[in-house]
Design a protein around this motif. Sequence first.
Motif, short mmCIF file in Angstrom:
data_model
loop_
_atom_site.label_atom_id
_atom_site.label_comp_id
_atom_site.label_asym_id
_atom_site.label_seq_id
_atom_site.Cartn_x
_atom_site.Cartn_y
_atom_site.Cartn_z
N LEU A 49 0.83 -1.21 0.00
CA LEU A 49 0.00 0.00 0.00
C LEU A 49 0.87 1.25 0.00
CD1 LEU A 49 -2.68 -1.23 2.56
CD2 LEU A 49 -3.05 -0.76 0.13
N LEU A 51 3.93 1.58 -1.15
CA LEU A 51 4.55 1.76 -2.46
C LEU A 51 3.56 2.35 -3.45
CD1 LEU A 51 6.86 -1.32 -3.12
CD2 LEU A 51 7.46 1.10 -3.08
N ALA A 52 2.35 1.81 -3.43
CA ALA A 52 1.32 2.34 -4.34
C ALA A 52 1.07 3.81 -4.05
CB ALA A 52 0.03 1.54 -4.19
N ILE A 55 3.87 5.90 -5.43
CA ILE A 55 3.76 6.05 -6.88
C ILE A 55 2.69 7.10 -7.20
CG2 ILE A 55 3.03 4.88 -8.99
CD1 ILE A 55 4.33 2.34 -7.71
N ALA A 56 1.57 7.01 -6.48
CA ALA A 56 0.48 7.95 -6.76
C ALA A 56 0.83 9.37 -6.35
CB ALA A 56 -0.79 7.50 -6.03
N VAL A 58 3.41 11.03 -7.02
CA VAL A 58 4.06 11.77 -8.10
C VAL A 58 3.02 12.48 -8.99
CG1 VAL A 58 5.60 11.59 -10.07
CG2 VAL A 58 6.04 10.23 -8.02
N PRO A 59 2.08 11.76 -9.58
CA PRO A 59 1.07 12.48 -10.35
C PRO A 59 0.23 13.43 -9.50
CG PRO A 59 0.49 10.17 -10.20
CD PRO A 59 1.88 10.31 -9.67
N LEU A 62 2.11 16.56 -9.71
CA LEU A 62 2.43 17.10 -11.03
C LEU A 62 1.18 17.50 -11.80
CD1 LEU A 62 5.36 14.85 -12.23
CD2 LEU A 62 5.42 17.20 -11.36
N PHE A 63 0.07 16.83 -11.55
CA PHE A 63 -1.14 17.15 -12.32
C PHE A 63 -1.98 18.18 -11.59
CE2 PHE A 63 -0.05 13.13 -14.29
CZ PHE A 63 -0.25 13.45 -15.62
N GLY A 72 -14.21 31.92 -20.13
CA GLY A 72 -13.48 31.27 -21.20
C GLY A 72 -12.01 31.12 -20.90
N LYS A 73 -11.58 31.65 -19.78
CA LYS A 73 -10.16 31.55 -19.44
C LYS A 73 -9.98 30.43 -18.43
CE LYS A 73 -6.50 34.26 -17.38
NZ LYS A 73 -6.22 35.48 -16.65
N ALA A 171 -6.89 15.63 -12.66
CA ALA A 171 -6.36 14.29 -12.45
C ALA A 171 -5.57 14.22 -11.15
CB ALA A 171 -5.48 13.88 -13.62
N LEU A 182 -4.53 5.37 0.46
CA LEU A 182 -3.56 4.27 0.52
C LEU A 182 -2.68 4.37 1.76
CD1 LEU A 182 -2.51 3.81 -3.22
CD2 LEU A 182 -3.88 2.28 -1.80
N LEU B 31 -1.86 -3.63 -6.05
CA LEU B 31 -2.11 -2.19 -5.94
C LEU B 31 -0.96 -1.32 -6.49
CD1 LEU B 31 -4.02 -1.43 -2.64
CD2 LEU B 31 -4.54 -0.59 -4.92
N PRO B 32 0.29 -1.57 -6.00
CA PRO B 32 1.38 -0.75 -6.55
C PRO B 32 1.49 -0.90 -8.06
CG PRO B 32 2.16 -2.07 -4.72
CD PRO B 32 0.76 -2.51 -4.99
N ALA B 35 -1.17 1.13 -9.56
CA ALA B 35 -0.82 2.54 -9.42
C ALA B 35 0.22 2.93 -10.45
CB ALA B 35 -0.30 2.81 -8.02
N PHE B 43 0.68 9.90 -17.44
CA PHE B 43 1.78 10.71 -17.94
C PHE B 43 1.87 10.64 -19.45
CE2 PHE B 43 3.46 10.94 -13.63
CZ PHE B 43 3.83 12.27 -13.64
#
Lengths: 202, 544
Positions: A49, A51-52, A55-56, A58-59, A62-63, A72-73, A171, A182, B31-32, B35, B43
């Motif tokens: 969990l 590790l997952a 990983i999550a 990072v986005p 970044l997102f 409209g802007k 996102a 997690l 899960l990882p 992910a 990306f």
Amino acid sequence: MRARDFGLASCHTCGLVVKLPAVGHVHCPRCASPVHSRKVNSLSTSWALLLAAMIAYVPANLFPVMSVVSFGKRQSDTILSGVIYLFVHGDWPLALIVFVASVLVPLLKMIALTYLLVTVQRKSYLRHQQRTRLYRIVELVGRWSMVDIFVVALLAALVNIGNLATIEPGAGAIAFTTVVVLTMLAAANFDPRLIWDHQGEK
Amino acid sequence: MASSREPVDLDNVPEAEVDTEHKGFPVVWLLPIVALVVGGWLFYKTMSEKGPEITIVFNNAEGIEEGKTKIKFRDVTLGQVDRVDLSDDLKSVVLVATMSPGVKHYLTDASRFWVVKPRVGAGGVSGLGTLLSGAYIAFEPSTEGKSQKKFTGLEKPPVISIDKKGTKYHLKADSLGSMSIGAPVYFRQLDIGEVTGYQLADDYSHVDIGIFVESPYDKYVRTGTRFWNAGGVSLSMTASGVKLEMESLISLLGGGVAFETLPEFTDSPPAPAETMFSLYENRTRSLEQPITRVVTYMLKFTGTVRGLSEGAPVEYRGLRIGTVKAIELGEDPLHQGILVPVVLIDIEPQRTMAYKEVSATSKREVTALEKNPHKRIAELVKKGLRARLQSGNLVTGQLFVDLDYFPDAAPAEVLTAGLYPELPTVPNSLEGILASVNRILDRVEKADLQGTLVNLNQLMVSTNNLVGELEKKTPELASELSTTLKTANSALVKLESAVSPDGAIGSQVQDALREISSAARSIRVMAEYLERHPDSLLKGKGAP
């Protein structure tokens, strides 16, 4: 002295103290719930969990978490760009809160969990109490990171005035939610008793 | 139940029951992986959706806002300006814009960008919509050329959009006139193209005007096509009246170009793109025959050439056959050291040819003059062909060179000694009169006036003598004259008596007149009768 040392365990469901056989999965003779001396696969599950979540993470950073479409802007902001925006515009207390709640806390939580998992795995016998306290803090603080997500969800639902202003979740929000959930699950799956399992061994 | 304080009887603790063994893959480890997969896919998607970032250089950023100004093609937003920076030398602005991912293949060195804002021109008003919405950057995609990310924006919208089919040509004009970019190009008064730009030639000798002729009209542009300036109004007065030429009101304000192909050139091949044409000042000029061959002659005039200008016509009995090329000073052939006006004329043999439908390839009949002009003119000079200056316009006093035959002129030949062959000249009509008067005066001057006067004096003396002698004989003559008069008088008296009505002659004349009168009356009666009864001529006078 641990219950484990006597080959005993208490049923998680009905509390009956039972004797554990040497091998195999067992269940409570009274309520038929599974009985374990420690949480099953606690370390492995927590690691997965965690590790997952890493990983999550990072986005999640970044997102864009949120897009404000006004006249409209479209302005999309990630967590950090929102913090910078607040800071540049003088709202530094608010910037600090968002930074701590949304960036620092999840990060520290993941670091803390990693630390706990590593020390348990390496059968460390040092600072058991501090580690246990750390675990409690992690469990306690974890849910507060969801504040951001609630804000985005509420705004997206409330601010929907057509062309004037519309707020859309990005996102990053989903990724961030994933991180929070997690890490909470990872913390829940960690068995703090494991910290104390190695105090006597030298 | 045993209390917690009591020792636990471990033997009485029930034993947990053993489950059936089931061990598998720990599902939580999916899960990882999930992910990782989802994150990676996110990306990839974002990266692939992110459009190319381009820079556009403009002179200024009027109306452009960071993060707001759109880049559009056919009113479809294809990008947005992210940043507006100044160039390093502060001479221009650099716009950094993100384009839609699909546009990547349309960003080539042939793509064009320009700012759309309200513009007012002679041809109309454009970009009014941007008054409210704010300026935007128009983008014209192109698949041709090399792909690139740095662009230089156009300061003015391009006249021709890429999807317009047609051909570009160049026009060579002495001056720009009222021509403006976007001015129309007319073909039979149809607006079929536009002036795309103009620039001074490298050697400043002319203005190079670029035009664009839309398809399918560009096929009417042949190598023999003539272009003329359709701007403004052309007013010409001829013997047949006043003629006003104007293409359209727009061209009156903003200038314009029109073209036409002479019938004899419609067979010429279509002009390739970028062909350079001459731009004539008006239609009449442009449709004149092209003068490709000229024969230059030199004329030396003894009189003044005031009123003669370069470009004045050279005529033969009223037909234009050439143009005055230059007016200079030169040596008098007769009097060494005296400078006289020298006029160079271009004889244009092609003006003299008659157009005839001879064949499909050549529709012209070539005249002897065109075949060998020098020889032909030399022959004509032997027959008396001379050049002289004539007044073409009494009001302005403009002169032209007239060629005509003067059989009485002194024999002369074409002199081929100088740079150009020299045609013999005769003085013009006024000069001729003056010359004659001069000649008379010269002769008068040269005549022996003194002798004449002496003779005249002698004549007077002898006349005097004659009169003196007459005077002496006067009394004698007077008496004779008196008698003559008397005689005459009596004769006249006699004649008068004879002629009077009572006289012999007079009564006879009166009788005769009376007879004639009655005869005339009878004739009148007869004539009246005949008028009433013409048949009496045949039948005779019937019974009354």
